[in-house]
Design an enzyme around this catalytic site. Structure first.
Site, PDB file in Angstrom:
ATOM      1  CG  HIS A   1      -2.116  -0.842   1.088  1.00  0.00           C
ATOM      2  ND1 HIS A   1      -2.651  -1.502   2.156  1.00  0.00           N
ATOM      3  CD2 HIS A   1      -2.883  -1.176   0.030  1.00  0.00           C
ATOM      4  CE1 HIS A   1      -3.694  -2.208   1.761  1.00  0.00           C
ATOM      5  NE2 HIS A   1      -3.834  -2.030   0.472  1.00  0.00           N
ATOM      6  NE  ARG A   2       4.372   2.005   5.517  1.00  0.00           N
ATOM      7  CZ  ARG A   2       4.568   0.863   6.174  1.00  0.00           C
ATOM      8  NH1 ARG A   2       5.221  -0.133   5.597  1.00  0.00           N
ATOM      9  NH2 ARG A   2       4.129   0.710   7.398  1.00  0.00           N
TER      10      ARG A   2
END
Length: 138
Positions: free
Chosen positions: A119-120
């Site tokens: 996600h980052r």
């Protein structure tokens, strides 16, 4: 989320999806752990990568190992299963459930950590925002 249940019951008519990639970001909430575990690797990869919609009847044809019933029968069936479980000695039921969930629980945290790392890398991309705005508006 429903695949984390001890016993899964699907509706023939309902739509099931893992739509993360539709919006441009990678799966989360343990999806990359639970889907292969419950559906098998091939179907899980297809669902996670394509974000396609599948009706319960189609998943049944694809060989999922769960009851797939007409929508009107899902809740009564689930209630019947719940009554069967409630009839069992609590300590035996809890002990068996913990045993059956042990393998998934033991690896779930590491899967979620890796999903958060993905996600980052993906969630702040301009294309993700554009896809979400296109779908839901501002």
């Amino acid at each position: 989320m429903g695949l984390f249940a001890d016993i899964v019951v699907l509706s023939r008519e309902s739509i099931y999806t893992t739509n993360f990639m539709k919006y441009g970001f990678t799966p989360g909430m343990g999806a990359t752990c639970i889907l292969p575990e419950k559906l098998g690797l091939s179907l899980a990869q297809e669902m996670l990568l394509t974000a396609a919609n599948f009706r319960g009847a189609e998943l049944q044809q694809r060989g999922i190992p769960f009851a797939v019933l007409p929508r009107k029968d899902v809740v009564p069936h689930a209630m019947m299963l719940a009554q069967e479980l409630a009839d069992k000695p609590r300590i035996a039921l809890v002990t068996l459930k913990e045993h059956l969930a042990f393998d998934i629980k033991s690896k779930l945290d590491s899967f979620i950590e890796r999903e958060v790392a993905m996600h980052r890398q993906t969630i702040h991309e301009p294309e993700v925002k554009q896809r979400i705005v296109q779908k839901f508006g501002r």
